[in-house]
Design a protein around this motif. Structure first.
Motif, PDB file in Angstrom:
ATOM      1  N   ASN A   1     -12.308  14.632  15.141  1.00  0.00           N
ATOM      2  CA  ASN A   1     -12.775  14.568  16.522  1.00  0.00           C
ATOM      3  C   ASN A   1     -11.667  14.143  17.479  1.00  0.00           C
ATOM      4  N   PRO A   2     -11.332  14.964  18.469  1.00  0.00           N
ATOM      5  CA  PRO A   2     -10.245  14.624  19.395  1.00  0.00           C
ATOM      6  C   PRO A   2     -10.472  13.332  20.161  1.00  0.00           C
ATOM      7  N   GLU A   3     -11.721  13.041  20.545  1.00  0.00           N
ATOM      8  CA  GLU A   3     -11.993  11.819  21.289  1.00  0.00           C
ATOM      9  C   GLU A   3     -11.755  10.587  20.416  1.00  0.00           C
ATOM     10  N   MET A   4     -12.146  10.669  19.144  1.00  0.00           N
ATOM     11  CA  MET A   4     -11.864   9.576  18.213  1.00  0.00           C
ATOM     12  C   MET A   4     -10.363   9.371  18.065  1.00  0.00           C
ATOM     13  N   LEU A   5      -9.617  10.466  17.957  1.00  0.00           N
ATOM     14  CA  LEU A   5      -8.165  10.364  17.809  1.00  0.00           C
ATOM     15  C   LEU A   5      -7.539   9.710  19.041  1.00  0.00           C
ATOM     16  N   ARG A   6      -8.079   9.998  20.208  1.00  0.00           N
ATOM     17  CA  ARG A   6      -7.557   9.366  21.434  1.00  0.00           C
ATOM     18  C   ARG A   6      -7.752   7.861  21.372  1.00  0.00           C
ATOM     19  N   LEU A   7      -8.953   7.427  20.964  1.00  0.00           N
ATOM     20  CA  LEU A   7      -9.223   5.999  20.859  1.00  0.00           C
ATOM     21  C   LEU A   7      -8.340   5.350  19.795  1.00  0.00           C
ATOM     22  N   ALA A   8      -8.147   6.051  18.678  1.00  0.00           N
ATOM     23  CA  ALA A   8      -7.326   5.504  17.602  1.00  0.00           C
ATOM     24  C   ALA A   8      -5.871   5.362  18.038  1.00  0.00           C
ATOM     25  N   ARG A   9      -5.353   6.358  18.763  1.00  0.00           N
ATOM     26  CA  ARG A   9      -3.963   6.267  19.261  1.00  0.00           C
ATOM     27  C   ARG A   9      -3.787   5.051  20.169  1.00  0.00           C
ATOM     28  N   ASN A  10      -4.745   4.846  21.056  1.00  0.00           N
ATOM     29  CA  ASN A  10      -4.669   3.704  21.961  1.00  0.00           C
ATOM     30  C   ASN A  10      -4.648   2.391  21.186  1.00  0.00           C
TER      31      ASN A  10
ATOM     32  N   THR B   1       4.053   3.466   5.519  1.00  0.00           N
ATOM     33  CA  THR B   1       3.617   4.321   6.622  1.00  0.00           C
ATOM     34  C   THR B   1       2.100   4.368   6.593  1.00  0.00           C
ATOM     35  N   ALA B   2       1.493   4.651   7.740  1.00  0.00           N
ATOM     36  CA  ALA B   2       0.041   4.737   7.815  1.00  0.00           C
ATOM     37  C   ALA B   2      -0.339   5.954   8.655  1.00  0.00           C
ATOM     38  N   LEU B   3      -1.243   6.762   8.120  1.00  0.00           N
ATOM     39  CA  LEU B   3      -1.694   7.982   8.796  1.00  0.00           C
ATOM     40  C   LEU B   3      -3.209   7.968   8.891  1.00  0.00           C
ATOM     41  N   GLY B   4      -3.733   8.083  10.108  1.00  0.00           N
ATOM     42  CA  GLY B   4      -5.165   8.200  10.315  1.00  0.00           C
ATOM     43  C   GLY B   4      -5.540   9.641  10.613  1.00  0.00           C
ATOM     44  N   LEU B   5      -6.542  10.151   9.914  1.00  0.00           N
ATOM     45  CA  LEU B   5      -6.988  11.531  10.093  1.00  0.00           C
ATOM     46  C   LEU B   5      -8.430  11.547  10.582  1.00  0.00           C
TER      47      LEU B   5
ATOM     48  N   ALA C   1       2.844   3.848  12.149  1.00  0.00           N
ATOM     49  CA  ALA C   1       1.497   4.411  12.058  1.00  0.00           C
ATOM     50  C   ALA C   1       1.324   5.544  13.059  1.00  0.00           C
ATOM     51  N   ARG C   2       0.517   6.523  12.676  1.00  0.00           N
ATOM     52  CA  ARG C   2       0.223   7.636  13.569  1.00  0.00           C
ATOM     53  C   ARG C   2      -1.132   8.214  13.195  1.00  0.00           C
ATOM     54  N   VAL C   3      -1.660   9.064  14.055  1.00  0.00           N
ATOM     55  CA  VAL C   3      -2.920   9.756  13.765  1.00  0.00           C
ATOM     56  C   VAL C   3      -2.746  11.235  14.057  1.00  0.00           C
ATOM     57  N   GLN C   4      -3.572  12.039  13.412  1.00  0.00           N
ATOM     58  CA  GLN C   4      -3.567  13.471  13.680  1.00  0.00           C
ATOM     59  C   GLN C   4      -4.900  14.062  13.237  1.00  0.00           C
ATOM     60  N   ALA C   5      -5.130  15.284  13.653  1.00  0.00           N
ATOM     61  CA  ALA C   5      -6.353  15.976  13.264  1.00  0.00           C
ATOM     62  C   ALA C   5      -6.318  16.298  11.777  1.00  0.00           C
ATOM     63  N   GLY C   6      -7.464  16.172  11.131  1.00  0.00           N
ATOM     64  CA  GLY C   6      -7.538  16.487   9.713  1.00  0.00           C
ATOM     65  C   GLY C   6      -8.971  16.514   9.239  1.00  0.00           C
ATOM     66  N   ASP C   7      -9.245  17.398   8.304  1.00  0.00           N
ATOM     67  CA  ASP C   7     -10.583  17.590   7.746  1.00  0.00           C
ATOM     68  C   ASP C   7     -10.636  16.958   6.361  1.00  0.00           C
ATOM     69  N   MET C   8     -11.689  16.206   6.063  1.00  0.00           N
ATOM     70  CA  MET C   8     -11.771  15.509   4.782  1.00  0.00           C
ATOM     71  C   MET C   8     -11.867  16.456   3.595  1.00  0.00           C
ATOM     72  N   TYR C   9     -12.292  17.697   3.830  1.00  0.00           N
ATOM     73  CA  TYR C   9     -12.365  18.661   2.732  1.00  0.00           C
ATOM     74  C   TYR C   9     -11.043  19.390   2.496  1.00  0.00           C
TER      75      TYR C   9
ATOM     76  N   LEU D   1       0.811  -1.224   0.000  1.00  0.00           N
ATOM     77  CA  LEU D   1       0.000   0.000   0.000  1.00  0.00           C
ATOM     78  C   LEU D   1       0.839   1.267   0.000  1.00  0.00           C
ATOM     79  N   GLY D   2       2.148   1.137   0.162  1.00  0.00           N
ATOM     80  CA  GLY D   2       2.995   2.328   0.205  1.00  0.00           C
ATOM     81  C   GLY D   2       2.639   3.195   1.385  1.00  0.00           C
ATOM     82  N   ASP D   3       2.503   4.490   1.144  1.00  0.00           N
ATOM     83  CA  ASP D   3       2.087   5.429   2.193  1.00  0.00           C
ATOM     84  C   ASP D   3       0.559   5.491   2.197  1.00  0.00           C
ATOM     85  N   LEU D   4      -0.033   5.020   3.283  1.00  0.00           N
ATOM     86  CA  LEU D   4      -1.484   4.883   3.403  1.00  0.00           C
ATOM     87  C   LEU D   4      -2.068   6.006   4.248  1.00  0.00           C
ATOM     88  N   VAL D   5      -3.203   6.547   3.810  1.00  0.00           N
ATOM     89  CA  VAL D   5      -3.943   7.543   4.587  1.00  0.00           C
ATOM     90  C   VAL D   5      -5.371   7.043   4.753  1.00  0.00           C
ATOM     91  N   ASP D   6      -5.845   7.038   6.005  1.00  0.00           N
ATOM     92  CA  ASP D   6      -7.219   6.653   6.327  1.00  0.00           C
ATOM     93  C   ASP D   6      -7.952   7.906   6.802  1.00  0.00           C
TER      94      ASP D   6
END
Length: 315
Positions: free
Chosen positions: A181-190, A174-178, A200-208, A151-156
């Motif tokens: 919602n801060p609470e969702m990001l907390r659950l995803a990090r865990n 690499t994998a990046l989750g965007l 893999a990592r997660v961060q705040a991001g807007d789909m638009y 998948l190369g560099d993956l973004v979810d």
């Protein structure tokens, strides 16, 4: 001559001109148009009927909502071009429709805030959202089949609790989750920490407006995200922007359904998607799309799911 007169009469009303300028770049719900114009829905519906009879807009019913978009005909494009030409000649500094677009932005911002509040309140129950449709194990198997290989560099995008990163992360460099919602990001990090995915990592991001430069990833996933979008075509276009040549976009979402209560109970904006809608948005974004899988619900209470795969042309 008769059709020409119908078009000219349709454009002879300020409200109908404002509607045409509003929908020239986006698909809008009738309720949104009514809020922007500050008119009743019956009055707006009358304007829309006249514009549709003139061949300038298309109306698509989806449950109790009706969505409006600019007609793809050459007539609609010619009328818009004429409007902008005449406006420039009359006053080159005027930005037609700017005030209405600003008001629309506020309408959508208010809706987005309500959606964010819902997600914050229900983040811990997010996995229950998947119980709406056919068994998640089958959906995940279809995702793995559609995105087989490296998948190369993956973004979810809209990663939620991070399950897709957990599922696909080992196939990716690499994998990046965007997620917004801060609470969702907390659950995803865990979840990602527990899975041991060091890349893999997660961060705040807007789909638009993804926080990535053009050509930043090889694979991008929109898993059960698009039905929350006011403007699904813009989400797919933004996904295509950040894909590298040869990159792949996988959209996983609900098939068309009539569960109107999901708009209020779970903040769904769209009641599923037909193939031609998603593949059309992919085509407009410069992607070659196909239906990768269709998974109908296993009983009358379950919603069906489809997977649409788009590929960006190699440079």
């Amino acid at each position: 001559m008769e059709q020409l007169l119908i078009i000219l009469r349709a454009m002879g009303d300020p409200s109908r001109l404002r509607i045409l300028l509003l929908v020239q770049g986006m698909e809008l719900a009738v309720g949104e148009i009514a809020q922007v114009l500050q008119q009743s829905q019956p009055r707006v519906s009358r304007h829309l009927r006249i514009l549709a009879e003139a061949g300038l807009i298309d109306r698509v019913r989806e449950g109790a909502w009706v969505f409006v978009r600019l007609s793809a005909t050459a007539t609609a494009a010619s009328v818009l071009a004429l409007i902008h030409t005449l406006a420039t000649q009359a006053d080159g500094s005027e930005d037609l429709g700017a005030a209405d677009r600003a008001r629309l932005g506020q309408v959508r911002a208010d809706r987005a805030a309500a959606v964010d509040a819902w997600f914050a309140a229900h983040a811990g129950e997010w996995e229950q959202e998947r119980s709406l449709h056919t068994r998640e194990a089958g959906v995940e198997q279809a995702i793995l089949a559609a995105l087989a290989g490296e998948l190369g560099d993956l973004v979810d995008v809209g990663t939620g609790t991070g399950r897709m990163i957990e599922l696909l992360g080992r196939q990716a460099r690499t994998a990046l989750g965007l997620d917004r919602n801060p609470e969702m990001l907390r659950l995803a990090r865990n979840r990602i920490d527990a899975s041991g995915l060091a890349s893999a990592r997660v961060q705040a991001g807007d789909m638009y407006a993804l926080p990535l430069p053009a050509g930043a990833c090889d694979s991008l996933l929109l898993h059960q995200v698009l039905h929350y979008a006011d403007n699904p075509g813009a989400v797919i276009a933004e996904a295509a922007r950040v894909l590298r040549p040869g990159g792949r976009l996988l959209v996983v979402d609900l098939l068309p359904h009539a569960r109107e209560e999901l708009r209020q109970e779970r903040r769904h904006v769209r009641l599923g998607f037909a193939d031609d809608a998603v593949l059309g948005w992919m085509r407009e974004a410069g992607l070659t799309g196909e239906v990768a899988a269709r998974l109908p619900g296993e009983d009358v209470d379950q919603l069906g799911v489809a997977l649409w795969l788009g590929e960006k042309a190699n440079a």
